[in-house]
Design a protein around this motif. Sequence first.
Motif, PDB file in Angstrom:
ATOM      1  N   LEU B 115       0.871  -7.875   1.555  1.00  0.00           N
ATOM      2  CA  LEU B 115       2.250  -8.131   1.106  1.00  0.00           C
ATOM      3  C   LEU B 115       3.261  -7.475   2.047  1.00  0.00           C
ATOM      4  CD1 LEU B 115       4.193  -9.258  -1.021  1.00  0.00           C
ATOM      5  CD2 LEU B 115       3.838  -7.177  -2.355  1.00  0.00           C
ATOM      6  N   LEU B 119       6.032  -9.371   4.697  1.00  0.00           N
ATOM      7  CA  LEU B 119       7.483  -9.172   4.815  1.00  0.00           C
ATOM      8  C   LEU B 119       7.892  -9.120   6.289  1.00  0.00           C
ATOM      9  CD1 LEU B 119       8.074  -6.527   2.017  1.00  0.00           C
ATOM     10  CD2 LEU B 119       8.448  -8.982   1.913  1.00  0.00           C
ATOM     11  N   ALA B 158       2.270 -11.351  -3.966  1.00  0.00           N
ATOM     12  CA  ALA B 158       2.703 -10.254  -4.835  1.00  0.00           C
ATOM     13  C   ALA B 158       2.105 -10.394  -6.234  1.00  0.00           C
ATOM     14  CB  ALA B 158       4.231 -10.215  -4.907  1.00  0.00           C
ATOM     15  N   VAL B 159       2.154 -11.606  -6.765  1.00  0.00           N
ATOM     16  CA  VAL B 159       1.669 -11.827  -8.135  1.00  0.00           C
ATOM     17  C   VAL B 159       0.145 -11.671  -8.194  1.00  0.00           C
ATOM     18  CG1 VAL B 159       1.478 -13.558  -9.964  1.00  0.00           C
ATOM     19  CG2 VAL B 159       3.659 -13.212  -8.814  1.00  0.00           C
ATOM     20  N   TRP B 161      -1.691  -9.872  -6.198  1.00  0.00           N
ATOM     21  CA  TRP B 161      -1.959  -8.439  -5.997  1.00  0.00           C
ATOM     22  C   TRP B 161      -1.803  -7.704  -7.329  1.00  0.00           C
ATOM     23  CZ3 TRP B 161       2.094  -4.427  -5.322  1.00  0.00           C
ATOM     24  CH2 TRP B 161       1.571  -3.194  -4.959  1.00  0.00           C
ATOM     25  N   ARG B 162      -0.785  -8.118  -8.090  1.00  0.00           N
ATOM     26  CA  ARG B 162      -0.546  -7.464  -9.362  1.00  0.00           C
ATOM     27  C   ARG B 162      -1.588  -7.848 -10.414  1.00  0.00           C
ATOM     28  NH1 ARG B 162       3.667  -8.491 -14.069  1.00  0.00           N
ATOM     29  NH2 ARG B 162       4.083  -6.340 -14.659  1.00  0.00           N
ATOM     30  N   ASN B 164      -4.673  -8.749 -10.026  1.00  0.00           N
ATOM     31  CA  ASN B 164      -6.083  -8.495  -9.710  1.00  0.00           C
ATOM     32  C   ASN B 164      -6.282  -7.083  -9.163  1.00  0.00           C
ATOM     33  OD1 ASN B 164      -7.436 -11.375  -9.946  1.00  0.00           O
ATOM     34  ND2 ASN B 164      -5.455 -11.661  -8.929  1.00  0.00           N
ATOM     35  N   PRO B 165      -5.911  -6.074  -9.969  1.00  0.00           N
ATOM     36  CA  PRO B 165      -6.022  -4.691  -9.477  1.00  0.00           C
ATOM     37  C   PRO B 165      -7.466  -4.296  -9.145  1.00  0.00           C
ATOM     38  CG  PRO B 165      -5.525  -4.722 -11.828  1.00  0.00           C
ATOM     39  CD  PRO B 165      -5.391  -6.130 -11.342  1.00  0.00           C
ATOM     40  N   GLY B 166      -8.451  -4.945  -9.805  1.00  0.00           N
ATOM     41  CA  GLY B 166      -9.842  -4.572  -9.544  1.00  0.00           C
ATOM     42  C   GLY B 166     -10.403  -5.200  -8.286  1.00  0.00           C
ATOM     43  N   LEU B 168      -8.107  -6.888  -5.502  1.00  0.00           N
ATOM     44  CA  LEU B 168      -7.236  -6.742  -4.330  1.00  0.00           C
ATOM     45  C   LEU B 168      -6.740  -5.304  -4.203  1.00  0.00           C
ATOM     46  CD1 LEU B 168      -5.131 -10.011  -4.638  1.00  0.00           C
ATOM     47  CD2 LEU B 168      -6.608  -9.415  -2.730  1.00  0.00           C
ATOM     48  N   GLY B 169      -7.055  -4.669  -3.090  1.00  0.00           N
ATOM     49  CA  GLY B 169      -6.647  -3.271  -2.871  1.00  0.00           C
ATOM     50  C   GLY B 169      -5.167  -3.133  -2.623  1.00  0.00           C
TER      51      GLY B 169
END
Lengths: 169, 169
Positions: B115, B119, B158-159, B161-162, B164-166, B168-169
Motif C-alpha cells: 500500500l 502511493l 487497503a481494504v 490489507w485490512r 486479511n490481517p492473518g 497479508l503482512g
Amino acid sequence: MNTASKAGPPGRGYVALAGWLALCYAVAALGALATTNARAFYAGLAKPGWAPPGWLFGPVWSVLFTAMAFAAWLALRTAPGVARPRAQWLFVAQLAVNALWSWLFFGWQLGGWALAELLLMWALIAATLRAFWVLRRAAAWLMAPYLAWVTFAGVLNAVLWRMNPGILG
Amino acid sequence: MNTASKAGPPGRGYVALAGWLALCYAVAALGALATTNARAFYAGLAKPGWAPPGWLFGPVWSVLFTAMAFAAWLALRTAPGVARPRAQWLFVAQLAVNALWSWLFFGWQLGGWALAELLLMWALIAATLRAFWVLRRAAAWLMAPYLAWVTFAGVLNAVLWRMNPGILG
C-alpha cells in the motif's frame, strides 16, 4: 521608508501574524471539537507498540499549528506576485482538510475515509511547502515538521484502521 | 526531409515503439512472475463485494501496459528539450515501482508495504502523466486509464490489507 518596505507591505506585519495565528488556532479548535472524547476513544483502540501515548498529540499539534502560522506569515508577506495567491490558497485548503480529518477519524470514526482524506491533506501540505519554498525558504522549513508528522499520522491511521475493524469504519 | 522530421528524430519511429512495447511487456512479465500463485491466493482472501473477479486483472493489465508503451513512444519521440529526459526518467521509475508492487503484494504478501509503495507509484504515474501532457496531450490521455486503475487498486489494496490481517503482512 526603506525599513518599512523591508518589513513587508502594509498590513502584512505583526497584525498579519496575529491574524494567521488566530486562523490556525481557530482551525485547531474546530478539529479539537471532534476530539472531545478522543482520550477514551484512543485508549480503547488496539494499537501497535510504537503508537505514541494519547497525551502527546495535543502538545505536538500546538507546536505544529504555531509553526504553520509563522510559515504562512513569512511566506505570504513577501512581495506580491503570481506565486503568492496560489500559495495562500493551498495553505487555506490544507487547513480546511486538516480540520475535516479530525472529524472523520475521531468524530465519525471513519478510519478508511480519514485515511483517504489524509492522503489529500499530505499532497496539499507538500504543495504548500513547495509553494512556500519559492517565496521564502524559512517558511518551507517551518512546514517540514508538519509534513513529517502527517506522514507518521498517516501510517498510524492506516494501522489503527486495520487493527480496529469493529470500531473504525 | 520535412516528412522525416515530422515523423520524429531518427530512431524514434516504429523501432522505438517496438522497444517501448518490449520494455513494458518485460516489466509486466517481471511483475507477473510474482503472481504465479495469484489466482489461488486472491481467491482465498476475504474480499469486499465490489472486488473484481481474479480473471479480470490479466486482461486489464495487458491493455494498460500496451497503452503506456504507446504513451511513452508518443511523448518521447517529440523534439528534444529539457522536458523529455525528465519525462523518460519518470516513466521508467513508475515502471520499476509497478513491478515491485506485484512482488510486495502477491510475492511476499506484505499488504501494508504494498500500500505504501502504491502511493509512491501513484505519485510517479501522476507526475509522468503531467510530464507527458506538456510533450503531447494524446500521450497523457493514454496514461489516464492507468492512473484511474491504480487509484482503484490502491483502495482495493487497503481494504484487502485490512480484511486479511492473518494473511497479508
